[in-house]
Design a protein around this motif. Structure first.
Motif, PDB file in Angstrom:
ATOM      1  N   ILE A 128      10.334  16.771 -20.030  1.00 52.46           N
ATOM      2  CA  ILE A 128      11.153  17.084 -21.199  1.00 52.46           C
ATOM      3  C   ILE A 128      11.565  18.547 -21.074  1.00 52.46           C
ATOM      4  CG2 ILE A 128      11.266  17.072 -23.713  1.00 52.46           C
ATOM      5  CD1 ILE A 128       8.717  15.211 -23.539  1.00 52.46           C
ATOM      6  N   SER A 129      12.847  18.770 -20.846  1.00 48.01           N
ATOM      7  CA  SER A 129      13.325  20.135 -20.606  1.00 48.01           C
ATOM      8  C   SER A 129      14.418  20.488 -21.599  1.00 48.01           C
ATOM      9  CB  SER A 129      13.838  20.236 -19.169  1.00 48.01           C
ATOM     10  OG  SER A 129      14.879  19.298 -18.978  1.00 48.01           O
ATOM     11  N   GLN A 130      15.203  21.537 -21.296  1.00 47.27           N
ATOM     12  CA  GLN A 130      16.206  21.941 -22.268  1.00 47.27           C
ATOM     13  C   GLN A 130      17.490  21.147 -22.129  1.00 47.27           C
ATOM     14  OE1 GLN A 130      15.715  26.181 -21.359  1.00 47.27           O
ATOM     15  NE2 GLN A 130      17.820  26.167 -20.603  1.00 47.27           N
ATOM     16  N   ASP A 142       9.733   5.364 -11.441  1.00 48.01           N
ATOM     17  CA  ASP A 142       8.376   4.882 -11.713  1.00 48.01           C
ATOM     18  C   ASP A 142       7.435   6.075 -11.861  1.00 48.01           C
ATOM     19  OD1 ASP A 142       8.894   2.161 -11.725  1.00 48.01           O
ATOM     20  OD2 ASP A 142       8.407   1.913  -9.608  1.00 48.01           O
ATOM     21  N   ASN A 143       7.765   7.167 -11.205  1.00 50.54           N
ATOM     22  CA  ASN A 143       6.949   8.379 -11.269  1.00 50.54           C
ATOM     23  C   ASN A 143       7.366   9.288 -12.413  1.00 50.54           C
ATOM     24  OD1 ASN A 143       5.590   7.594  -8.909  1.00 50.54           O
ATOM     25  ND2 ASN A 143       7.125   8.563  -7.610  1.00 50.54           N
ATOM     26  N   PHE A 144       8.643   9.662 -12.449  1.00 45.95           N
ATOM     27  CA  PHE A 144       9.124  10.667 -13.406  1.00 45.95           C
ATOM     28  C   PHE A 144      10.322  10.154 -14.193  1.00 45.95           C
ATOM     29  CE2 PHE A 144       7.131  13.192 -10.052  1.00 45.95           C
ATOM     30  CZ  PHE A 144       6.320  14.032 -10.795  1.00 45.95           C
ATOM     31  N   ALA A 145      10.245  10.291 -15.501  1.00 43.66           N
ATOM     32  CA  ALA A 145      11.409  10.124 -16.370  1.00 43.66           C
ATOM     33  C   ALA A 145      11.931  11.521 -16.668  1.00 43.66           C
ATOM     34  CB  ALA A 145      11.016   9.421 -17.666  1.00 43.66           C
ATOM     35  N   ILE A 146      13.224  11.635 -16.852  1.00 43.41           N
ATOM     36  CA  ILE A 146      13.846  12.915 -17.155  1.00 43.41           C
ATOM     37  C   ILE A 146      14.522  12.777 -18.515  1.00 43.41           C
ATOM     38  CG2 ILE A 146      15.616  14.546 -16.429  1.00 43.41           C
ATOM     39  CD1 ILE A 146      14.822  13.639 -13.490  1.00 43.41           C
TER      40      ILE A 146
END
Length: 189
Positions: free
Chosen positions: A37-39, A75-79
């Motif tokens: 979870i970024s900007q 499967d590893n990372f959601a953005i």
């Protein structure tokens, strides 16, 4: 999940405020184990349509100790940015993420995620939204253990943020190795 991602990518709610027009960037699947979870996407990401496809992404992958194929495997990372579109240029970097996105879409995404083990809050916008404003980013990064097992706060890896990193060398010396161990543990399951 795919229907929801299509809706987000078709969103035009704040298009009048975006200098390059809308191009929502979001990646996930129901099995994503770690949510980043970024900007908001930067200009290069907006142009390529590939999340974290810039110097910030290179530094983030280094901090997480993952290669590109691992990083871009949903499967590893959601953005899940706070703002899905490039907000434009400010005096010392990009403008803040648009405030419409997170309240409009985040809860819907959380309903679809079934396997999330960790949410990494990248920068103050994400940290303040999810953890509140009672402490500053540096405190949240230092006290990351108090937010586990759900959240882990890190500074934004942007080159613009190099001054924070130079003033806080403990982050890369002490916290990053622990974060790398946690990521490895989650991804090896």
């Amino acid at each position: 999940m795919e229907d929801l991602l299509c809706k987000i990518r078709d969103c035009r709610v704040c298009s009048a405020h975006l200098p390059l027009g809308p191009r929502p960037i979001v990646e996930a699947n129901k099995n994503s184990r770690i949510v980043l979870i970024s900007q908001a996407p930067g200009r290069i990401v907006h142009e390529t349509g590939i999340a974290w496809n810039d110097q910030s992404g290179k530094k983030l992958r280094e901090w997480l100790d993952v290669d590109k194929s691992t990083f871009y495997n949903t499967d590893n990372f959601a953005i899940l940015p706070m703002g899905f579109c490039y907000p434009g240029k400010g005096k010392t970097g990009d403008l803040p993420p648009r405030k419409e996105c997170a309240p409009l879409w985040h809860e819907e995404v959380w309903k679809e995620l079934e396997n999330t083990r960790l949410k990494i809050l990248i920068g103050s916008y994400a940290a303040n939204y999810y953890l509140g404003k009672k402490s500053n980013l540096t405190q949240k990064v230092q006290e990351y253990e108090q937010f586990l097992p759900d959240y882990w706060t890190i500074p934004h890896p942007s080159p613009v943020n190099r001054f924070w990193r130079s003033k806080n060398p403990w982050f890369e010396e002490q916290i990053v190795p622990q974060l790398q161990r946690k990521v490895k543990e989650i991804l090896s399951r």
